[in-house]
Design a protein around this motif. Structure first.
Motif, mmCIF file in Angstrom:
data_model
loop_
_atom_site.group_PDB
_atom_site.id
_atom_site.type_symbol
_atom_site.label_atom_id
_atom_site.label_comp_id
_atom_site.label_asym_id
_atom_site.label_seq_id
_atom_site.Cartn_x
_atom_site.Cartn_y
_atom_site.Cartn_z
ATOM 1 N N LEU A 75 0.836 -1.208 0.000
ATOM 2 C CA LEU A 75 0.000 0.000 0.000
ATOM 3 C C LEU A 75 0.867 1.252 0.000
ATOM 4 O O LEU A 75 0.632 2.181 -0.788
ATOM 5 C CB LEU A 75 -0.916 -0.012 1.240
ATOM 6 C CG LEU A 75 -1.761 1.238 1.462
ATOM 7 C CD1 LEU A 75 -2.816 1.393 0.361
ATOM 8 C CD2 LEU A 75 -2.462 1.188 2.831
ATOM 9 N N SER A 76 1.873 1.269 0.842
ATOM 10 C CA SER A 76 2.715 2.466 0.971
ATOM 11 C C SER A 76 3.426 2.795 -0.336
ATOM 12 O O SER A 76 3.521 3.965 -0.725
ATOM 13 C CB SER A 76 3.759 2.256 2.072
ATOM 14 O OG SER A 76 3.130 2.017 3.303
ATOM 15 N N GLU A 77 3.927 1.755 -1.008
ATOM 16 C CA GLU A 77 4.627 1.988 -2.281
ATOM 17 C C GLU A 77 3.693 2.643 -3.302
ATOM 18 O O GLU A 77 4.073 3.585 -4.002
ATOM 19 C CB GLU A 77 5.171 0.670 -2.835
ATOM 20 C CG GLU A 77 6.459 0.235 -2.138
ATOM 21 C CD GLU A 77 6.915 -1.166 -2.513
ATOM 22 O OE1 GLU A 77 6.162 -1.895 -3.207
ATOM 23 O OE2 GLU A 77 8.034 -1.535 -2.098
ATOM 24 N N GLN A 78 2.483 2.139 -3.367
ATOM 25 C CA GLN A 78 1.543 2.676 -4.359
ATOM 26 C C GLN A 78 1.098 4.092 -4.017
ATOM 27 O O GLN A 78 0.986 4.944 -4.901
ATOM 28 C CB GLN A 78 0.321 1.757 -4.488
ATOM 29 C CG GLN A 78 0.678 0.419 -5.125
ATOM 30 C CD GLN A 78 -0.546 -0.466 -5.301
ATOM 31 O OE1 GLN A 78 -1.477 -0.104 -6.003
ATOM 32 N NE2 GLN A 78 -0.540 -1.605 -4.648
ATOM 33 N N VAL A 79 0.859 4.344 -2.725
ATOM 34 C CA VAL A 79 0.436 5.694 -2.327
ATOM 35 C C VAL A 79 1.588 6.678 -2.518
ATOM 36 O O VAL A 79 1.380 7.803 -2.988
ATOM 37 C CB VAL A 79 -0.076 5.700 -0.865
ATOM 38 C CG1 VAL A 79 -0.335 7.118 -0.381
ATOM 39 C CG2 VAL A 79 -1.334 4.850 -0.745
ATOM 40 N N ALA A 80 2.805 6.238 -2.197
ATOM 41 C CA ALA A 80 3.974 7.118 -2.379
ATOM 42 C C ALA A 80 4.136 7.477 -3.860
ATOM 43 O O ALA A 80 4.380 8.630 -4.202
ATOM 44 C CB ALA A 80 5.235 6.435 -1.844
ATOM 45 N N ALA A 81 3.953 6.484 -4.730
ATOM 46 C CA ALA A 81 4.098 6.737 -6.169
ATOM 47 C C ALA A 81 3.035 7.712 -6.665
ATOM 48 O O ALA A 81 3.303 8.553 -7.522
ATOM 49 C CB ALA A 81 4.015 5.417 -6.936
ATOM 50 N N ALA A 82 1.835 7.619 -6.103
ATOM 51 C CA ALA A 82 0.728 8.463 -6.574
ATOM 52 C C ALA A 82 0.762 9.871 -5.988
ATOM 53 O O ALA A 82 0.236 10.808 -6.594
ATOM 54 C CB ALA A 82 -0.607 7.793 -6.237
ATOM 55 N N THR A 83 1.361 10.037 -4.816
ATOM 56 C CA THR A 83 1.255 11.322 -4.120
ATOM 57 C C THR A 83 2.578 12.065 -3.972
ATOM 58 O O THR A 83 2.577 13.263 -3.680
ATOM 59 C CB THR A 83 0.731 11.119 -2.681
ATOM 60 O OG1 THR A 83 1.630 10.248 -1.984
ATOM 61 C CG2 THR A 83 -0.662 10.521 -2.688
ATOM 62 N N GLY A 84 3.693 11.354 -4.096
ATOM 63 C CA GLY A 84 4.987 11.987 -3.831
ATOM 64 C C GLY A 84 5.363 11.961 -2.355
ATOM 65 O O GLY A 84 6.423 12.469 -1.977
ATOM 66 N N LEU A 85 4.513 11.371 -1.514
ATOM 67 C CA LEU A 85 4.917 11.197 -0.114
ATOM 68 C C LEU A 85 6.144 10.283 -0.092
ATOM 69 O O LEU A 85 6.293 9.419 -0.952
ATOM 70 C CB LEU A 85 3.784 10.551 0.702
ATOM 71 C CG LEU A 85 2.555 11.406 1.010
ATOM 72 C CD1 LEU A 85 1.504 10.570 1.734
ATOM 73 C CD2 LEU A 85 2.898 12.640 1.825
#
Ligand code: ADP
Ligand code: MN
Length: 172
Positions: A21-31
């Motif tokens: 989950l974190s990898e995908q959210v980071a890729a989508a948001t720049g977090l």
């Protein structure tokens, strides 16, 4: 000083899907995805190996020191299976992932965990250990429990977190 971007903690029993989950959210948001398990290994933020629990013993103070500046800046997505030793003030959102017991069992077996370690982790999930740890450590409005047993649920969770991060504004 106020953060210009939110800090998110993704926690839950090992195998519930935090890193995916974190990898995908980071890729989508720049977090910035901070995988604490990896950091503990690469920066030696531990006190050695625990034979009973078959894991490195994390040095919580060292981990918090290593993260302080990044967290003050904001925009971090912290990924770890524990949550009670981080300062409460660090996080704008705490997500606890949960998975079905049989699904979790299979994931942990696939990971090559010993039967005892699989059993311990599934027991931890059944007892809601991390959910309670999160509720004891963070404010009511901050903690969100999300299911992560199926691919559809994963997709929904990515979407929800991405939307949340994009609409977050600093509180004045
Ligand atoms: P964690 O970081 O919490 O230990 P991972 O993200 O490494 O968990 O996920 C463990 C395994 O389970 C991976 O193979 C991942 O692809 C799979 N997985 C995680 N969440 C889901 C889900 N919601 N649906 C299907 N497979 C998942
Ligand atoms: Mn992980």
């Amino acid at each position: 000083m106020a953060r210009s971007a939110p800090n998110v903690l993704v926690t839950g029993t090992p195998g519930t899907g935090k890193t995916s989950l974190s990898e995908q959210v980071a890729a989508a948001t720049g977090l910035k995805h901070l995988n604490i398990g990896d950091l503990v290994k690469s920066q030696q933020l531990h006190t050695g190996w625990d034979d009973e629990f078959e894991c490195l013993v994390i040095d919580e103070d060292k981990v918090c020191d290593a993260l302080e500046d990044l967290m003050a800046e904001g925009g971090c997505l912290v990924d770890y299976h524990g949550c009670d030793f981080f300062p409460e003030r660090w996080f704008d959102l705490v997500v606890v992932l949960q998975a079905d017991n049989t699904v979790l069992w299979e994931r942990l077996e696939k990971r090559g965990y010993s039967e005892r370690k699989v059993q311990e982790n599934v027991q931890c999930e059944i007892m809601h250990v991390i959910v309670e740890e999160a509720r004891d450590s963070y404010g009511e409005g901050v903690v969100h429990v999300l299911q992560s047993s199926t691919a559809e649920e994963m997709e929904e969770n990515v979407e929800r977190l991405t939307q949340w991060a994009r609409s977050w504004r600093p509180s004045s």
